[in-house]
Write a protein that holds these residues in place. Sequence first.
Motif, PDB file in Angstrom:
ATOM      1  N   LEU B  16       0.865  -1.194   0.000  1.00 18.83           N
ATOM      2  CA  LEU B  16       0.000   0.000   0.000  1.00 18.83           C
ATOM      3  C   LEU B  16       0.897   1.237   0.000  1.00 18.83           C
ATOM      4  O   LEU B  16       1.985   1.217   0.560  1.00 18.83           O
ATOM      5  N   THR B  17       0.413   2.307  -0.613  1.00 24.92           N
ATOM      6  CA  THR B  17       1.215   3.530  -0.628  1.00 24.92           C
ATOM      7  C   THR B  17       0.944   4.346   0.639  1.00 24.92           C
ATOM      8  O   THR B  17      -0.057   4.125   1.339  1.00 24.92           O
ATOM      9  N   ARG B  18       1.791   5.303   0.884  1.00 26.69           N
ATOM     10  CA  ARG B  18       1.575   6.173   2.062  1.00 26.69           C
ATOM     11  C   ARG B  18       0.292   6.965   1.900  1.00 26.69           C
ATOM     12  O   ARG B  18      -0.435   7.207   2.859  1.00 26.69           O
ATOM     13  N   ALA B  19       0.009   7.380   0.664  1.00 28.35           N
ATOM     14  CA  ALA B  19      -1.221   8.146   0.421  1.00 28.35           C
ATOM     15  C   ALA B  19      -2.449   7.285   0.728  1.00 28.35           C
ATOM     16  O   ALA B  19      -3.433   7.760   1.294  1.00 28.35           O
ATOM     17  N   GLU B  20      -2.356   6.004   0.357  1.00 27.03           N
ATOM     18  CA  GLU B  20      -3.478   5.115   0.664  1.00 27.03           C
ATOM     19  C   GLU B  20      -3.627   4.942   2.173  1.00 27.03           C
ATOM     20  O   GLU B  20      -4.739   4.856   2.705  1.00 27.03           O
ATOM     21  N   TYR B  21      -2.495   4.888   2.851  1.00 23.02           N
ATOM     22  CA  TYR B  21      -2.559   4.788   4.313  1.00 23.02           C
ATOM     23  C   TYR B  21      -3.264   6.006   4.899  1.00 23.02           C
ATOM     24  O   TYR B  21      -4.129   5.890   5.769  1.00 23.02           O
ATOM     25  N   GLN B  22      -2.904   7.177   4.387  1.00 23.72           N
ATOM     26  CA  GLN B  22      -3.527   8.412   4.884  1.00 23.72           C
ATOM     27  C   GLN B  22      -5.037   8.385   4.646  1.00 23.72           C
ATOM     28  O   GLN B  22      -5.832   8.828   5.470  1.00 23.72           O
ATOM     29  N   LEU B  23      -5.420   7.833   3.485  1.00 17.91           N
ATOM     30  CA  LEU B  23      -6.838   7.749   3.147  1.00 17.91           C
ATOM     31  C   LEU B  23      -7.562   6.843   4.147  1.00 17.91           C
ATOM     32  O   LEU B  23      -8.690   7.138   4.580  1.00 17.91           O
ATOM     33  N   ILE B  24      -6.902   5.757   4.517  1.00 20.19           N
ATOM     34  CA  ILE B  24      -7.497   4.836   5.504  1.00 20.19           C
ATOM     35  C   ILE B  24      -7.703   5.574   6.831  1.00 20.19           C
ATOM     36  O   ILE B  24      -8.775   5.512   7.438  1.00 20.19           O
TER      37      ILE B  24
END
Lengths: 231, 743
Positions: B16-24
Amino acid sequence: MRFAVIVFPGTWSDYDCHYVLTSILGQEADLVWHRQTDLAGYDCVVLPGGFSYGDYLRPGAIARFSPVMEAVVKHAQAGRPVIGICNGFQILCEAGLLPGALLRNEHLQYRCQWVHLRVEVCHNPFTVACSPGQVLRMPISHGEGRYYADPETLDSLKREGRIVFRYCDPKGEVTRQANPNGSLENIAGIVNREGNVLGMMPHPERACEALLGGEDGLFIWRSLLRWAGSC
Amino acid sequence: MAPGMDRERLLEAIALTRAEYQLIVQRLGRHPNEVELGMFGALWSEHCGYKHSKVLLRRLPSQAPWVAVGRGEENAGVVRVGQGWCAALKVESHNHPSAIEPYQGAATGVGGIVRDILAMGARPLAILDSLRFGPLSHPRNRYLFAGVVGGIGGYGNCLGIPTVGGELYFEEAYSHNPLVNALCMGILPEERLVRARAQGEGNTLMLVGAGTGRDGIHGASGLASRTDPTGRFEELRPAVQVGDPFLEKLLVEACLDLAWNHPQWMVGIQDLGAAGLTAACVEAAARGGAGVEVDIARVPRREEGMTPYEVMLSESQERMLIIVRQGYEEQVGRLFQRWEIPWAIIGKVTGDGLIRVKDGPYEVACLPISILTDPPIYEGAGDMPPEVAAARAMDMASLPSPEDPAATLLALLASPNICSRRWVYQQYDQSVLNNTVVEAGADAAVLRIKGTPLALAIATDGNGRYCYLDPQVGGAMAVAEAARNVICLGARPLAITDGLNFGSPERPHVYWHMEGVIDGMAQACRALGIPVVSGNVSLYNETGGQAVYPTPVVGLMGLIEDVYRIPRPGSAKPGDEVYLLGPGPALPPQSLGGSELLAVMGLAPRGRPQLDLQLEDRVQKAALAAMKEGIVRTAHDCSEGGLAVALAELCLREGLGLEAPPLDLGPYPHASLFGEAPSRILLVTPPGAGDKLKALAQACGAPITYLGRLGGSALRLGPIALPLGSMAQAYEGAIERALQAPR
């Protein structure tokens, strides 16, 4: 005629045998789970092909200890017909109802193809509807079908006329090229001394309709019916 | 987040990307813990979440009056075929696992697709495999090829499901990155259709089958959703699952016993595949519009000391989730016991839209189903790779023509992409279950439905080389050729399952191919009226920064109304007439675009394949009309290697030679003989039926040409005169020769 088609965990030709016996030949047949211990009332026992217990350890090595096998032995000892096909043949050898063993195919590969069989003898319940030397065509499907027996056993099989089928070419010549798995003397099927227990690697139940490529398997089932009728 | 845990490393492990983590974090309103993040990693992976492909997949038509379950609704697509029967269909890739551990990778690919069909309540009827490898001259490719074939056979043979067909190509573009797409087809009585839906608050979740182990963790996220797994063999090997086909066989029988004999005991069946228990629970709950509560302490294990994270993400094979109707737990448990299959009640359906994961008394994860099943969707931007533009622009008319057409035909017949596939299929059980109507090696496999005159024909097709040169045309041609394949056996095309194999969608050159292929397939599906009812996307198929050819695998099922009247391979008689339905025999040099002839001449792919979908439709309709009239003895599709190869294959199959009168092969005879213009079918008619055939073709607006008469023991076609014996020698045994060639 009433058939018991034995189902071990991992058996897969059970439906095919049952379908042919009932839908094509109009006989009575039951799928009998391997935990059943009584086969009274059945005229013929079929041990179908498949991978009983996944062929783990060795094909047939675990199935021979299944609860139903005692009843199968009793049925055989009573002189009633037992036919073991493919994995069923392997189980019969492991159970000591037939001599010899089925080893890994010589070329080490699984092999599924149509083969030709020469009928060697016709005085048993399984080939009485055939004529000696008749050529039958049906599929094989196995990884461990190379028949082996020690020289004395092989000698007695020959002397006693117990080699029922040999792999051959379409003209009936028993050649090395026609041998799909490296079986000794092209052996594809044998019977016990009494002649009522047959083991064969090819699948007669897959050759019972012209639609599916051939009907020669019917000779074997019809032999059983004729034999039963004459008894 | 668990204290001391290295978030960056975990993100890398689950891709997972960091941006996806932020979205979570934003959507949850908090940081996820380790177990939760692992669950996101699985469900937001490309493999489960279709992040980069969803937008494109919506372009594929998926509806038709005969479709019972369309694309993306369930574990597999289902169509009604008549007389109360339905057929389920699905293809799935197992490329990455097969690249790392070919035997188990391919074996578990078969196991997974069979369970998808089983989850619909369908009896699996047949397996097909669409395979791509690098050239056999490379030892690793031989290892991969032999391992994959061994794994497919080892698993399918033990299961007692016939493997009846598929495809096999060898191209440098697949070196080290084989494509292994397994397809399964099954049948079920219409009223026994099962949905994988967790619904009805209080209903019970029962896990049946194998114990859960540490195999396959991060299969969906880490393995299938990133590039270059082969560069990390040893590290990623534990992400490949290990199969037990014996247990799967028992599962098949037990689940069908439940679905066909006791449907009132349960509300749904769900396969555990990619992302294991996590995906099974979440997807079933999402379909049911419900929530689920799972206690992993109750999950039977095959290893000690497994963490909640490992239990939730294990991809151990041969497991199914049964959603049991409340009150029937004992009956269902007894049924599985009877089949000697372990089972355990692991949770229940809830009404709160959450997945709650407990480990005994402790809650280890609690997430809204709606967020887990709503990954970010990315729309890429495509850009034509310059090398494709250059390859397309090459002049086809100035290609040197082969000096000896007969020798060229022999070379084509011996080419690994054309030669007999006997070495492969004779290792597979093709006829168990007593439904296989034509022998392997035909244009399509035919499986009859017992007790009816109906049969299903099935074929797979997809030429990566065409798609590389022109993705739209290549995608459309895959659909068109798969349809022609089933038509050659007298079947009307009914439904498609598609396996889409590409490199990294994050690269514009790959995305350009991906978009083009899907658009081309969509156009062909619309033109020919065939819905796509299921499918699978496999991305990140790259090794050393090099993507595989863009490769759609079109698995197409057709319906045969009367199996006793099909044009059968091997039924031609001496004196029968051979016609070419479709364009030709004279072809322009452009028809050599992407052809096998170029490969045999040692030339890189070039040119641009062409397809006229209206013409294709007319040809297909004409062929079916002629078959319905009963004037077609047998038929054969004309594809790789062109007319000469198609005729040679027909002669070998029928065991008869061909006497062709002088034919006008035009100004480019090598293109006419070996060009791969689509929309062409060879039809064999009994003597005297030719006029009727020509009239039928003309009425449909399809060109037709008389080619010659079957007989004798040689193929005579224009400048070619070859005895059947020498063609057979080239065609048979070519794979063995390639495998045995000195390394």
